[in-house]
Scaffold this motif. Structure first.
Motif, PDB file in Angstrom:
ATOM      1  N   TYR A  71      -7.351   9.824   6.698  1.00 44.19           N
ATOM      2  CA  TYR A  71      -5.925   9.659   6.992  1.00 44.19           C
ATOM      3  C   TYR A  71      -5.683   8.684   8.142  1.00 44.19           C
ATOM      4  CZ  TYR A  71      -1.032  10.828   8.000  1.00 44.19           C
ATOM      5  OH  TYR A  71       0.305  10.763   8.224  1.00 44.19           O
ATOM      6  N   ALA A  72      -6.405   8.875   9.247  1.00 38.15           N
ATOM      7  CA  ALA A  72      -6.130   8.083  10.454  1.00 38.15           C
ATOM      8  C   ALA A  72      -6.289   6.586  10.182  1.00 38.15           C
ATOM      9  CB  ALA A  72      -7.045   8.527  11.578  1.00 38.15           C
ATOM     10  N   ALA A  73      -7.313   6.233   9.403  1.00 36.70           N
ATOM     11  CA  ALA A  73      -7.552   4.809   9.160  1.00 36.70           C
ATOM     12  C   ALA A  73      -6.459   4.199   8.282  1.00 36.70           C
ATOM     13  CB  ALA A  73      -8.915   4.635   8.492  1.00 36.70           C
ATOM     14  N   LEU A  74      -5.874   5.032   7.420  1.00 36.33           N
ATOM     15  CA  LEU A  74      -4.827   4.517   6.539  1.00 36.33           C
ATOM     16  C   LEU A  74      -3.503   4.325   7.280  1.00 36.33           C
ATOM     17  CD1 LEU A  74      -5.484   6.863   3.492  1.00 36.33           C
ATOM     18  CD2 LEU A  74      -5.778   4.379   3.487  1.00 36.33           C
ATOM     19  N   ARG A  75      -3.337   5.045   8.381  1.00 32.39           N
ATOM     20  CA  ARG A  75      -2.042   5.089   9.056  1.00 32.39           C
ATOM     21  C   ARG A  75      -2.177   4.717  10.527  1.00 32.39           C
ATOM     22  NH1 ARG A  75       2.282   7.300   6.076  1.00 32.39           N
ATOM     23  NH2 ARG A  75       1.677   7.148   3.903  1.00 32.39           N
ATOM     24  N   PRO A  76      -2.665   3.514  10.827  1.00 34.53           N
ATOM     25  CA  PRO A  76      -2.951   3.181  12.236  1.00 34.53           C
ATOM     26  C   PRO A  76      -1.745   3.255  13.159  1.00 34.53           C
ATOM     27  CG  PRO A  76      -3.113   1.239  10.828  1.00 34.53           C
ATOM     28  CD  PRO A  76      -3.036   2.425   9.924  1.00 34.53           C
ATOM     29  N   THR A  77      -0.578   2.775  12.727  1.00 39.24           N
ATOM     30  CA  THR A  77       0.554   2.797  13.673  1.00 39.24           C
ATOM     31  C   THR A  77       1.431   4.032  13.490  1.00 39.24           C
ATOM     32  OG1 THR A  77       2.257   1.691  12.345  1.00 39.24           O
ATOM     33  CG2 THR A  77       0.645   0.277  13.448  1.00 39.24           C
ATOM     34  N   LEU A  78       1.249   4.737  12.373  1.00 33.11           N
ATOM     35  CA  LEU A  78       2.151   5.858  12.105  1.00 33.11           C
ATOM     36  C   LEU A  78       1.604   7.197  12.591  1.00 33.11           C
ATOM     37  CD1 LEU A  78       3.388   4.934   8.519  1.00 33.11           C
ATOM     38  CD2 LEU A  78       4.610   4.694  10.689  1.00 33.11           C
ATOM     39  N   LEU A 106      -7.517   7.863  -4.748  1.00 33.04           N
ATOM     40  CA  LEU A 106      -6.096   7.483  -4.782  1.00 33.04           C
ATOM     41  C   LEU A 106      -5.672   7.139  -6.207  1.00 33.04           C
ATOM     42  CD1 LEU A 106      -5.888   5.213  -1.598  1.00 33.04           C
ATOM     43  CD2 LEU A 106      -5.277   7.636  -1.823  1.00 33.04           C
ATOM     44  N   TYR A 107      -4.396   7.235  -6.459  1.00 31.54           N
ATOM     45  CA  TYR A 107      -3.861   6.778  -7.731  1.00 31.54           C
ATOM     46  C   TYR A 107      -3.780   5.254  -7.682  1.00 31.54           C
ATOM     47  CZ  TYR A 107      -0.879   6.062 -11.729  1.00 31.54           C
ATOM     48  OH  TYR A 107      -0.383   5.632 -12.935  1.00 31.54           O
ATOM     49  N   ALA A 108      -4.413   4.610  -8.655  1.00 27.49           N
ATOM     50  CA  ALA A 108      -4.454   3.145  -8.717  1.00 27.49           C
ATOM     51  C   ALA A 108      -4.967   2.554  -7.403  1.00 27.49           C
ATOM     52  CB  ALA A 108      -3.079   2.567  -9.072  1.00 27.49           C
ATOM     53  N   ARG A 109      -5.814   3.275  -6.731  1.00 24.50           N
ATOM     54  CA  ARG A 109      -6.423   2.873  -5.451  1.00 24.50           C
ATOM     55  C   ARG A 109      -5.380   2.526  -4.395  1.00 24.50           C
ATOM     56  NH1 ARG A 109     -11.743   2.421  -7.243  1.00 24.50           N
ATOM     57  NH2 ARG A 109     -12.588   1.851  -5.233  1.00 24.50           N
ATOM     58  N   ALA A 151      -0.451   5.077   0.298  1.00 25.09           N
ATOM     59  CA  ALA A 151      -1.305   5.791   1.254  1.00 25.09           C
ATOM     60  C   ALA A 151      -1.525   4.939   2.503  1.00 25.09           C
ATOM     61  CB  ALA A 151      -2.643   6.128   0.597  1.00 25.09           C
ATOM     62  N   ARG A 152      -1.724   3.655   2.281  1.00 24.12           N
ATOM     63  CA  ARG A 152      -1.916   2.742   3.418  1.00 24.12           C
ATOM     64  C   ARG A 152      -0.567   2.277   3.948  1.00 24.12           C
ATOM     65  NH1 ARG A 152      -4.919   0.883  -0.403  1.00 24.12           N
ATOM     66  NH2 ARG A 152      -7.118   1.370  -0.252  1.00 24.12           N
ATOM     67  N   GLU A 153      -0.514   2.103   5.225  1.00 23.50           N
ATOM     68  CA  GLU A 153       0.626   1.365   5.775  1.00 23.50           C
ATOM     69  C   GLU A 153       0.637  -0.033   5.186  1.00 23.50           C
ATOM     70  OE1 GLU A 153       0.083   2.968  10.244  1.00 23.50           O
ATOM     71  OE2 GLU A 153       1.083   1.035  10.059  1.00 23.50           O
ATOM     72  N   ASN A 154       1.821  -0.606   5.057  1.00 23.46           N
ATOM     73  CA  ASN A 154       1.868  -2.000   4.611  1.00 23.46           C
ATOM     74  C   ASN A 154       1.786  -2.926   5.822  1.00 23.46           C
ATOM     75  OD1 ASN A 154       4.413  -2.085   5.760  1.00 23.46           O
ATOM     76  ND2 ASN A 154       5.522  -2.129   3.810  1.00 23.46           N
ATOM     77  N   GLY A 155       2.078  -4.186   5.608  1.00 23.33           N
ATOM     78  CA  GLY A 155       1.921  -5.157   6.676  1.00 23.33           C
ATOM     79  C   GLY A 155       3.040  -5.165   7.688  1.00 23.33           C
ATOM     80  N   THR A 156       4.041  -4.306   7.502  1.00 22.35           N
ATOM     81  CA  THR A 156       5.194  -4.342   8.390  1.00 22.35           C
ATOM     82  C   THR A 156       5.464  -2.964   8.997  1.00 22.35           C
ATOM     83  OG1 THR A 156       6.650  -4.051   6.467  1.00 22.35           O
ATOM     84  CG2 THR A 156       6.258  -6.287   7.194  1.00 22.35           C
ATOM     85  N   GLY A 168      15.489   7.363  -2.120  1.00 23.83           N
ATOM     86  CA  GLY A 168      14.836   6.253  -1.428  1.00 23.83           C
ATOM     87  C   GLY A 168      13.341   6.438  -1.281  1.00 23.83           C
ATOM     88  N   ALA A 169      12.815   7.586  -1.702  1.00 21.59           N
ATOM     89  CA  ALA A 169      11.370   7.886  -1.684  1.00 21.59           C
ATOM     90  C   ALA A 169      10.876   8.259  -0.290  1.00 21.59           C
ATOM     91  CB  ALA A 169      10.533   6.739  -2.268  1.00 21.59           C
ATOM     92  N   MET A 170      10.871   9.566  -0.027  1.00 23.52           N
ATOM     93  CA  MET A 170      10.376  10.078   1.256  1.00 23.52           C
ATOM     94  C   MET A 170       8.856   9.934   1.316  1.00 23.52           C
ATOM     95  SD  MET A 170      10.701  13.945   2.827  1.00 23.52           S
ATOM     96  CE  MET A 170       9.467  14.712   1.758  1.00 23.52           C
ATOM     97  N   ASP A 171       8.351   9.499   2.434  1.00 26.54           N
ATOM     98  CA  ASP A 171       6.912   9.361   2.629  1.00 26.54           C
ATOM     99  C   ASP A 171       6.306  10.732   2.953  1.00 26.54           C
ATOM    100  OD1 ASP A 171       4.371   8.480   2.978  1.00 26.54           O
ATOM    101  OD2 ASP A 171       4.717   7.623   4.965  1.00 26.54           O
ATOM    102  N   GLY A 172       5.873  11.439   1.901  1.00 27.78           N
ATOM    103  CA  GLY A 172       5.306  12.781   2.092  1.00 27.78           C
ATOM    104  C   GLY A 172       4.108  12.780   3.021  1.00 27.78           C
ATOM    105  N   LEU A 173       3.357  11.687   3.016  1.00 25.94           N
ATOM    106  CA  LEU A 173       2.149  11.629   3.851  1.00 25.94           C
ATOM    107  C   LEU A 173       2.480  11.526   5.329  1.00 25.94           C
ATOM    108  CD1 LEU A 173      -0.114   9.271   1.729  1.00 25.94           C
ATOM    109  CD2 LEU A 173      -0.540  11.676   2.272  1.00 25.94           C
ATOM    110  N   ASP A 174       3.675  11.102   5.658  1.00 25.51           N
ATOM    111  CA  ASP A 174       4.066  11.036   7.068  1.00 25.51           C
ATOM    112  C   ASP A 174       4.812  12.308   7.477  1.00 25.51           C
ATOM    113  OD1 ASP A 174       4.355  10.035   9.604  1.00 25.51           O
ATOM    114  OD2 ASP A 174       5.711   8.396   9.077  1.00 25.51           O
TER     115      ASP A 174
END
Lengths: 451, 396
Positions: B62-69, B347-350, B307-312, B46-52
């Protein structure tokens, strides 16, 4: 020699003995399939609109808070109603497979329900996989694939399962205000699984653009599918080289219609049909014939099924596929002579304990595949040591709990396998220590578990 | 000769060796050709989120990419990376050097970001030059094919679902714990006859008859819960694996699913982590100190997430991710790998964490360290086309 009748029943239906008035050859099967969906009428399952009042009340309670004991009790009562509806739907689904004369239709419904797999993520959604079948799949089973794809993609069951209902265009009114944004889950599976297939030539940009195009689709428990312009990404999106612009559902529908007409989609759907019904190593001519019928008819599914059933490669006597656990259990019930009325009267705890739990142990949890790609097709994925041990154990233990008297095992072998009952099987069955073991040998045999 | 033809040729020639096509009886010791080391591979589907999971909080972006996480309860690992609290109970292992990670790693799979194609490639151990679904065996099976004198007890694929990782010409065991098969001698004889002409059924039934324990068919399933998360199924898998690994088995593989966190990741990911953490600690206990000391566990996933959180409040399918390693034979207490940075241009493919290593290289280095495999075998047949880097010293 295997007769057309036997192949029709085992490869394209739920097995022998065929229900009364069931067709036993390609032309009669196609004629019945072209007619009305009688099983849906005879054994009805509710659609989402009928469930809307319950779901609407649940949403209201959620908004009012969770601490009030009266509301907690009401919530539990509403969830119990949904649970009951899901149980009824399970039973009706089994009954249709077991008893409908139009077995090919039921197998096709099962095929498309797997192709468009949705899985309940919480107790309020347990009914959704059934609603998707009733509202979107059955009504479009023999029409154009574009209409089927559109109905499924726009159904709340799919919007919820693949997170579309929460996806918001980053440049939309809501997106700018709440710094919320895209979720590309549905967009990706729509292209990768539902239409073109993963081998086709598309890129991440197509997925992202499709995700933006799909923004605005959301779900309201009372009204069902809604298009919310405040969530929709403004401007045109370009998917697979074509630009889609405009307001509301129209550009989304246009994109779905175009996806359905792509040659990659014809190829993907044709191959999946042949793999599901005939062989894990599909005959290239047969796939080409189905793909050509699909492409030549603008994605007409009845024309595609006709190409499948009228091609000699679909009727080769070698049975290369394995019945999946659901098919195995339904075919066993039929072989044992369980009638629709008997099945309707089966207490739910038996349905769950003897059938659903057994299926799960054989590797197939009913309506819960591992992901949106559905259950595996390969015989090797099912006939594993652990999976076969469960089938053998079920075949030896459970039939006696389902019928008042076990059939004579030799008669059983002949009625459910006809000329496919091998000499080795008949030899072994004749030497069984008791009737229970004889029945187990027949139902667990390779002949019975292949199709 | 392209690599696909090479692979197919390999499968054909190896099938000629009789020891690889027959299932031999449990306990028939082939001289322990793989030695005493144990390898456990868990596929995190299911693809583990290594960054989290292994959070690069030392990276200014990092912090700006992951505001809620962003999670304040994470634990410092090395001053740069912090560990998700869902794996907090593993910190003693980290302290003992028995837990480690590789960050910014991935299979060669790129761009389509399909779970299913990604998992196929992870388990096949091939590169982008082998078309999806054309690989006929998994890399762990090809490891077995490269050895002589193994028995089918050497490797187990455990669980109800298929494990392409271990599928192939070399004999392996496939079993789900607590499966029962009670057959009288006569029934057994009759089934052997009934299945005689269908090799798939014959082989599966033979193995089932050997492996099934005569347990109680009607035993009520236990529903064990840890922190609100169901773990009984994990315990059954791990206990079965541990039981086998304490004996003649050297390799075990199974799956843990539930990593696809498109939405509400802060609530969903901890559930999957609880199960992973429980599996690791349970395995350590079940193996006992001596066997755990000879064990390496690799937990691998098909790819990382955006790398970025999505909209949900979740993340979508990405590229680079993390691998978890544990075991007493590991030189842990370290996050391996070269950090690429999280600035948009890095980032890969930004959009995704840039992979700076091939996850197959780490697996190959582990196999080399555990079993002394030659580079030529690892690069030629186990992971065809892989170019191994220098020895990172993963093992003690």
């Amino acid at each position: 020699m295997t007769t057309t009748r036997t192949l029709a029943a085992i490869r394209f239906g739920y097995g022998l003995p065929l229900p009364e008035i069931a067709p036993a050859g390609a032309d009669a099967m196609l004629a019945m399939l072209a007619g009305p969906d009688l099983a849906a009428k005879q054994w009805p399952i509710m659609g989402l609109p009928q469930m809307a009042p319950i779901l609407t009340k649940l949403r209201q309670i959620k908004n009012e808070g969770r601490d009030d004991p009266a509301l907690v009790a009401l919530r539990n009562a509403l969830l119990a109603e949904i649970g009951q509806a899901a149980h009824d739907a399970q039973r009706a689904t089994f009954t249709r497979s077991l008893a409908a004369p139009d077995g090919f239709r039921e197998r096709l419904v099962s095929f498309w329900a797997d192709h468009f797999s949705v899985i309940a993520k919480n107790p309020t959604e347990t009914f959704m996989p059934f609603a998707l079948v009733e509202d979107a799949i059955r009504p479009h089973l023999t029409g154009r694939f574009g209409d089927l794809l559109t109905a499924v993609t726009l159904h709340p069951a799919m919007l919820l399962y693949l997170d579309q209902s929460d996806s918001i265009g980053p440049g939309s009114r809501l997106g700018k205000k709440k710094s919320k944004g895209l979720n590309e889950n549905l967009a990706r599976e729509l292209i990768e699984l539902h239409s073109l297939g993963v081998g086709a030539g598309y890129a991440q940009a197509d997925v992202t653009q499709m995700a933006k195009l799909l923004t605005g689709l959301t779900y309201n428990p009372k009204l069902g599918l809604q298009f919310d312009p405040r969530r929709a990404e403004p401007g045109a999106e370009t998917v697979l080289g074509k630009s889609y612009d405009g307001d509301g559902l129209a550009p989304i529908r246009a994109a779905l219609a175009d996806l359905a007409l792509r040659p990659e989609t014809a190829q993907h759907i044709a191959r999946k049909l042949v793999v599901h019904f005939v062989s894990d190593q599909p005959d290239a001519d047969l796939v080409a014939a189905v793909a050509a019928a699909y492409a030549g008819s603008g994605g007409d599914l009845l024309a595609s099924y006709t190409a499948l059933l009228t091609h000699p490669a679909a009727w080769v006597p070698q049975m290369e596929k394995a019945r999946q656990p659901y098919d195995f259990i339904v075919a066993s019930l039929r072989a044992l002579g369980v009638a629709a009325a008997d099945f309707q009267a089966l207490p739910y705890k038996h349905l769950q304990g003897q059938l659903l739990n057994a299926m799960a142990n054989m590797g197939q949890t009913f309506k819960r595949p591992g992901g949106p790609n559905g259950f595996p097709e390969e015989a090797e994925a099912w006939i594993t040591p652990q999976g076969l041990a469960r089938r053998i154990t079920w075949a030896m233990q459970v039939p006696q709990r389902l019928v008042a008297a076990l059939p004579d095992p030799i008669d059983l072998a002949q009625s459910c396998l006809a000329e496919r009952a091998s000499e080795a099987l008949l030899w072994a069955v004749a030497r069984a220590e008791d009737r229970k073991q004889g029945v187990g040998l027949v139902l667990a045999s390779a002949e019975f578990n292949r199709r | 000769m392209d690599r696909r033809q090479f692979l197919q040729g390999l499968g054909c020639s190896l099938a000629a060796y009789p020891l690889m096509t027959t299932v031999t009886l449990a306990g028939s010791d082939g001289g322990r050709p793989l030695g005493d080391h144990r390898l456990v591979v868990m596929i995190l589907r299911g693809a583990m989120d290594g960054l989290d999971v292994v959070q690069p909080q030392g990276d200014a972006h990092y912090a700006a990419l992951r505001p809620t996480l962003l999670n304040p309860q994470s634990t410092d690992l090395d001053g740069f990376f912090r560990l998700h609290p869902g794996l907090g109970d593993l910190m003693p292992l980290w302290g003992a050097g028995q837990l480690g990670f590789v960050h910014a790693t991935s299979t060669p799979y790129r761009d389509k970001r399909s779970h299913f194609a990604g998992q196929d490639m992870l388990e096949a151990g091939t590169g982008m030059d082998v078309p999806i679904r054309q690989a006929k065996d998994g890399w762990l099976n090809r490891l077995l094919q490269s050895q002589t004198g193994l028995t089918s007890e050497t490797a187990y694929a455990i669980g109800r679902e298929a494990m392409p990782l271990l599928a192939g010409a070399a004999a392996v065991r496939n079993w789900a714990p607590e499966t029962t098969l009670l057959l009288s001698p006569q029934a057994r004889l009759l089934f052997e006859r009934v299945y005689h002409d269908d090799p798939l059924f014959q082989q599966a039934a033979l193995e089932a008859m050997e492996l099934a324990d005569a347990g109680d068919l009607n035993a009520a399933p236990t529903r064990k819960v840890k922190g609100g998360v169901k773990v009984d199924d994990v315990e059954r898998l791990v206990d079965y694996a541990a039981g086998r690994l304490r004996q003649d088995t050297r390799i075990a593989a199974f799956s843990l699913s539930g990593w696809d966190s498109h939405r509400g990741q802060a609530a969903g990911l901890p559930k999957a982590l609880t199960r992973l953490q429980h599996a690791i600690l349970r395995l350590q206990t079940g193996l006992g100190p001596e066997v755990w000391g000879k064990t390496v566990l690799l937990a691998m996933t098909e790819f990382g997430r955006t790398a970025r959180e999505n909209g949900t409040a979740g993340t979508d399918h990405g590229t680079g991710g993390a691998m978890l390693m544990a075991g007493g034979a590991l030189r842990g207490g370290k996050v391996y790998g070269q950090w690429p940075g999280l600035a948009e241009a890095d980032l890969y493919a930004r959009r995704d964490l840039m992979p700076t290593s091939d996850v197959r290289d780490w697996a190959a280095q582990t196999l080399r360290g555990l079993y002394g495999l030659e580079r030529a075998v690892l690069e030629g047949s186990v992971f065809p086309g892989l170019q191994m880097g220098s020895d990172p010293g993963l093992l003690l």
